[in-house]
Design an enzyme around this catalytic site. Structure first.
Site, short mmCIF file in Angstrom:
data_model
loop_
_atom_site.label_atom_id
_atom_site.label_comp_id
_atom_site.label_asym_id
_atom_site.label_seq_id
_atom_site.Cartn_x
_atom_site.Cartn_y
_atom_site.Cartn_z
N ASP A 32 -11.76 10.29 -4.68
CA ASP A 32 -13.03 11.01 -4.61
C ASP A 32 -12.98 12.26 -5.50
OD1 ASP A 32 -11.11 12.05 -2.76
OD2 ASP A 32 -12.68 13.32 -1.91
N ASP A 44 -3.08 12.06 -3.00
CA ASP A 44 -3.27 13.52 -3.04
C ASP A 44 -3.73 13.95 -4.43
OD1 ASP A 44 -2.23 14.32 -0.33
OD2 ASP A 44 -0.48 13.25 -1.09
N LYS A 49 -5.15 21.79 -8.53
CA LYS A 49 -4.84 22.87 -9.49
C LYS A 49 -4.11 22.30 -10.70
CE LYS A 49 -4.41 26.39 -5.95
NZ LYS A 49 -3.50 27.04 -5.04
N PHE A 81 -9.49 9.69 4.35
CA PHE A 81 -9.75 10.64 3.26
C PHE A 81 -11.00 10.27 2.48
CE2 PHE A 81 -6.69 14.04 2.97
CZ PHE A 81 -5.85 13.70 4.01
N GLU A 90 0.85 -1.19 0.00
CA GLU A 90 0.00 0.00 0.00
C GLU A 90 0.88 1.24 0.00
OE1 GLU A 90 -3.59 0.15 2.24
OE2 GLU A 90 -3.56 2.34 2.38
C1 LIG Z 1 -4.67 12.20 0.69
S1 LIG Z 1 -3.69 11.19 1.69
C2 LIG Z 1 -4.61 9.66 1.74
C3 LIG Z 1 -4.23 8.82 2.92
C4 LIG Z 1 -5.00 7.50 3.05
N1 LIG Z 1 -4.73 6.60 1.95
C5 LIG Z 1 -6.47 7.74 3.18
O1 LIG Z 1 -7.22 7.41 2.25
O2 LIG Z 1 -6.89 8.23 4.23
C6 LIG Z 1 -2.34 10.75 0.62
C7 LIG Z 1 -1.14 10.23 1.37
O3 LIG Z 1 -0.16 9.82 0.44
C8 LIG Z 1 1.12 10.15 0.94
N2 LIG Z 1 2.04 10.23 -0.20
C9 LIG Z 1 1.96 11.07 -1.26
N3 LIG Z 1 2.95 10.83 -2.12
C10 LIG Z 1 3.68 9.80 -1.60
C11 LIG Z 1 4.84 9.14 -2.03
N4 LIG Z 1 5.45 9.46 -3.18
N5 LIG Z 1 5.35 8.16 -1.24
C12 LIG Z 1 4.74 7.83 -0.08
N6 LIG Z 1 3.63 8.44 0.39
C13 LIG Z 1 3.11 9.42 -0.37
C14 LIG Z 1 0.91 11.49 1.64
O4 LIG Z 1 1.91 11.75 2.61
C15 LIG Z 1 -0.47 11.28 2.25
O5 LIG Z 1 -0.40 10.76 3.56
#
Ligand SMILES: C[S@@+](CC[C@H](N)C(=O)[O-])C[C@H]1O[C@@H](n2cnc3c(N)ncnc32)[C@H](O)[C@@H]1O
Length: 241
Positions: free
Chosen positions: A178, A142, A146, A217, A67
């Site tokens: 989403d 994420d 934008k 999220f 994951e």
């Molecule tokens: C919007 S959050 C979603 C977290 C979780 N999956 C949820 O649905 O609640 C996206 C997560 O991906 C992590 N993330 C983004 N780019 C990443 C990368 N290249 N390597 C590891 N983690 C990453 C961010 O730090 C963040 O915690």
């Protein structure tokens, strides 16, 4: 600094890759910080350049699930607890989230979970062997809404080609989001990846699987009235599908 309309910044250090996350270290709690001292040895995997050997990592041979971007790790911990016969590796760049998962994994006495605090794009290139995962899951990455930030989105053709290479034949790539425009972009990118085939056929999203735990999220997206979309693709067997 010269202002460039499409957001390009010529003062940016071009040797540094564009990342899909921003590190915000400030918000780590003392319990999460302590979890690194006390539990990292048990669950943690260092980010370096050594190729991981799953049998050494888990001390057994079992199906392996990756994951990426697990956030606070609650849904990953729930999956690991529900499927003790599966080995789980979580990669998250945000230290507080990793600390949170270390605490939860300890509470649940999980033996089938390992955790990296790293940029998954780097780990995919340097540490994760090819053709080793039964499933790779990325839930609510994420969205970088934008247009000038779209280049930061994790789901890009280069990363997807890497993800496809890390899957076993018939291994699954499971994404959820989403954000409608990100969902459509994911679908286009996955459909254009020759190694991957959509499990629902045609060009569609898959119904939300009941076995996917609700994530933080996802709850946030639902509160905002966003529709949730899942994508479930499989890696074609070598030589065709
Ligand atoms: C919007 S959050 C979603 C977290 C979780 N999956 C949820 O649905 O609640 C996206 C997560 O991906 C992590 N993330 C983004 N780019 C990443 C990368 N290249 N390597 C590891 N983690 C990453 C961010 O730090 C963040 O915690």
């Amino acid at each position: 600094m010269t202002s460039i309309p499409d957001g390009l910044n010529f003062n940016r250090d071009l040797s540094r890759p564009i990342r899909s996350f921003v590190r915000r270290e400030g918000r780590i709690t003392s319990a999460q910080q302590r979890a690194f001292t006390e539990y990292w040895e048990r669950f943690g995997v260092e980010a370096d350049t050594r190729l991981l050997d799953p049998e050494r990592l888990f001390g057994r041979s079992a199906p392996w699930v990756l994951e990426i971007g697990f956030g606070n790790g609650e849904s990953l911990a729930a999956m690991a607890a529900a499927h003790p016969g599966v080995n789980y590796l979580g990669i998250e760049a945000h230290r507080p989230g990793v600390g949170h998962l270390l605490l939860r994994a300890t509470e649940l006495q999980l033996t089938n979970l390992r955790v990296m605090c790293a940029d998954a794009a780097e780990a995919l290139k340097k540490q994760l062997p090819d053709e080793c995962f039964e499933r790779i899951q990325i839930f609510f990455p994420d969205p970088w809404p934008k247009a000038r930030h779209h280049k930061r989105r994790f789901i890009q053709s280069g990363n997807v080609a890497l993800l496809a290479r890390k899957l076993k034949p018939f291994g699954q790539l499971h994404l959820a989001t989403d954000w409608e425009d990100y969902a459509l972009s994911m679908l286009d990118i996955l459909n254009a990846t020759p190694e991957l085939a959509n499990t629902v056929g045609g060009n569609g999203f898959t119904p939300r699987p009941s076995w996917r735990p609700m994530t933080r999220f996802e709850q946030r997206g639902l509160r905002l009235g966003h529709a949730i979309r899942d994508l479930l693709f499989v890696r074609a067997a070598p030589g065709g599908y």
